[in-house]
Structures are given as structure tokens and as C-alpha cells.
Design an enzyme around this catalytic site. Sequence first.
Site, short mmCIF file in Angstrom:
data_model
loop_
_atom_site.label_atom_id
_atom_site.label_comp_id
_atom_site.label_asym_id
_atom_site.label_seq_id
_atom_site.Cartn_x
_atom_site.Cartn_y
_atom_site.Cartn_z
CG ASP A 127 -1.94 -1.04 1.30
OD1 ASP A 127 -3.12 -0.68 1.40
OD2 ASP A 127 -1.59 -2.23 1.26
NE ARG A 244 -6.58 -15.61 6.64
CZ ARG A 244 -7.57 -14.92 6.08
NH1 ARG A 244 -7.36 -13.70 5.63
NH2 ARG A 244 -8.79 -15.44 5.99
CG ASP A 278 -5.86 -10.42 1.27
OD1 ASP A 278 -5.72 -9.45 0.51
OD2 ASP A 278 -5.74 -10.32 2.50
CD GLU A 462 -10.20 -2.44 1.03
OE1 GLU A 462 -9.35 -3.28 1.36
OE2 GLU A 462 -11.38 -2.47 1.37
#
Length: 499
Positions: A127, A244, A278, A462
Site C-alpha cells: 500500500d 490467520r 486476498d 479502498e
Amino acid sequence: MKDQSPEIVFAELFRDLHLEPVLDDGKLITDALPKGDPEIILKTYRQTRSNPNFNLKSFFENHFEIPETSDTGFKTDRDKSLSEHIESLWEVLSRKSLQPVAGSSALPLPYSYIVPGGRFNEIYYWDSYFTMLGLRVSGRIDLIRNMIENFCFMIREYGCIPNGNRTYFLGRSQPPFFAMMVELLAEIEGDQVYLDYLDVLHKEYRFWMEQDHELSMTGDSSNHVVFLNGKKLNRYYDENTTPRPEMFGADYYLAESVHGKPEELFANLRAACESGWDFSSRWLDDDLNLSSIHCLDILPVDLNCLICKLESVLAHAFKLNNDNDQSELHKHLAFQRAQQIKELFWDGENQYFMDYNFRQGRLTSVRSLAGVFPLYFNLASETQAKHVAHLLETEFLEEGGLSTTTIDSGQQWDAPNGWAPLQWMAVCGLRNYGFNELADRVAESWLNLNEKVFKDTGKMLEKYNVRDVTLISGGGEYPVQDGFGWTNGVALALLQQVR
């Protein structure tokens, strides 16, 4: 307890908080700050959880707090232009250097930095490059250097640039844009920048090329490295094979629904997270089934372009340092990889750059914007670039910009979503080969969508739905986030190009 991930620090409490769960977003649970000594919190939980009136959510609220973000109280002025709004957001998205908090997932950093926004309240690796594009336009060179210094700190401290500055990200990195960050700063301040960061560039390269055992046969793999046709290429990889921590509940329940080994599922989910995509049909056997993920089997075209760039930047930096042997070595490695990219990843039938499944010995079938990376780095032939441009125009270009793939899978890195970093890579890649009219169309379509959504909602998002510009984007594991670091950066950089 230093740098331990919360699932280790809080053991069964962590697991229970996620599996109940006490909040809709697992990342907020994982990132919550303990109000006291973590060992005492865990001990208290073990002593009280069997009480008849015990309430897990109340326990969480009593012993943890959700960190506040610095956008509290920020009021959007929709009468501002897009660029004026973005300029006002830099301070909102800026975070000061962090001090360690016992039991927190946050990794302390020495310098200030920009976060993406929304639920993403930490620095993210790839990013940050696209955010820096906008910081350069804004003249915030101080923040660019600070963020680079933070990445240097992390690679020296932890051996890699992690996905983000969280303890649970230490097992993986993200697309390696550090060399491009250094190049960006060198364009502003001069070649000394390459020498300042030569050791970190080299350490970054060693991380991606490190292997646990000797590779000698085609298809051999170790960590990020795959041996193919006498050459070493790269894949995404995470050293851990557990759920995760930031999405513990989702991974746990997904594993319960499949018949294979959970460790293999978790390893592939984590590898895909290192890719930044993802999730996407790029990594799936079945476009509609996340449990079919097999990212570890795939050599991604975009990753290998980025490693090729890293090799080229190292060659340049070593030459500046008068180390001709290392310079020639990395120049040769970059040349070899460039040939592999031009040959191995080119699909003559689709006339497009595709990923390669090294287990099956063939290209994958998913066309994605990863295929523009060879154009961005000037690795494609003129003929290849012409075919890529045609496919972008006929298959990817929608009213609001370029779709991420041509497959509508329900995953966020697929159609109909568009993402700022991929618009930038495509626009610049097209310009490299003279397709300026198409590049302008892509840039204008994307900027018009950014402006429309800003005027309608007061937000920079986003990701965006590029197919139906009346809808907000969707898909994935969490709601659409606003802020938004890389969208802001790319918008300012594109505005500078076309307006």
C-alpha cells in the site's frame, strides 16, 4: 512476550473470543489493547470462565479496548475538489511513532507513517508505495523518507518487511515494492539514496531468495523459491500453517468444511495474503470455492516482475558502490528472469501474460491485471504489449476503469471490482509502449468514478465497482473501507498526469 502474536499471549482466551465471536470483525478482536497485564487477564479468565453468570463479551469489554483512530471528529467537505480533499486526509491518516504495549499486536515503529484507513490502522507494505505517489505530489517528502526508514527498521529487526507492523504479520511479507520506494526517493534526492539503502535492498532480496534446502529438480520448492528449467523463480509463501490471527474464526470454520489437511488450507490462505490479492480466482481451483485455494502451487507473474526490478535496482546500487562483481551478478540475474517472464508467463492462445502453475506444468486460466506488470517494467516485447493493450480495452475496461479479473467470483480481487494500484500499473504500462490514448481513457474513467463516489458519499474507498458505477464495491471478508491511502495516492498521481 516481546513480539508474540495475541493467539500465543492469550491462548484459549484468544480462541474463544474469535469463535464466539464477541465482535463481527475478528481483526478488531486481535488488535484490541489489553487494559492490564496480559498474564493476569488470562489467569482471571481461567479462574472465572466457568462461573454461571460469566459473559465473554463483558469480560472482553472490561479487559480490552479498541484503539481509537485519529479520524475521530474529521468532517468531510464535499464542496472541495478531489485533490483538496485528499490533501486534507494526509494528517487524518498519519500516525506517530509507536511505543510498545504489553500484549498488543502492534509492532512499534520509530517514525511517523500513513495508514490505509478504516480497519487498517497500521502501515502496510505494498500500500505504502502507492500512497507515496500522492505524497510526492503533495510535497510530503518527509513522510516518504519516514516510511522508508520504518521499513528499514523492520527488515533489520525482523529479517523482512512484514505485511504490516503487527506481530501476526511476521510470517509473511507483501509484494516487494521497497526497491521502487527507494527509486522514487532517489528521483527526488539523487543517487545517494541507493547507497543509503543498499544493505536493506540486499537483505530484502535474500529474504525472497532464501531456501531451506537445495533445489535441483524442476518443480522443487522451498519457502519463496521454486526451481524451474534451471532457473529460480518466486512464489508467495508464509512460514506459518495455522489460522490467520486477524481472521481466526473465518479460517477455523472454513477448515471444518473441507476434507483436506487444515495446515495446507491455512498455508495457502496465508500465501495469498502475502500476495495482497486476498482473495482472488487467481488462486482457486474452483472460482466459487475459497477452500479450493492453492496459491503455493503458483508462480505469479507480478511477483516475478517485482523481483526482477529488485535485481535491477541492486545491480545499479552495487555499481554506484563500485562493487562491479555484485553489480554484474544482479544484472545477469535480472536479465535471466526477464527472459523467463517474456517466455514462461506468455500465453500464446490468450495473447496475455498469465500466472504459471508449476505443479501442473502449465499456465493458469485466469486473466488478471497482474498481466500488466511486464508492461510496467518494460519486460514485454512490442508485440506482446500490443496484444495486452487490446485485451485490456476489450475485456477489462469498464465504465469506471479496469476490472481486476474477468471472473465474477464474489472475491474482492475479482470482477467487478477495481483497485487503485492496478489502475496505476496498467496506465503506466500502457504509456511505456505508446498506448497513450487508452491510458488516458483508463485514468479518466477511474478518476471520474473516484470523484463521483466522493461527491455522493464524502469518501475515498479502498476499492470500487467499475462495472456499475451506481453501486459500492463488495465481496471479500469485510465491509468496504474508506480512507484510503493508496486510492488517494494514485488519484493525485493520475490527476497530475491527465489534468
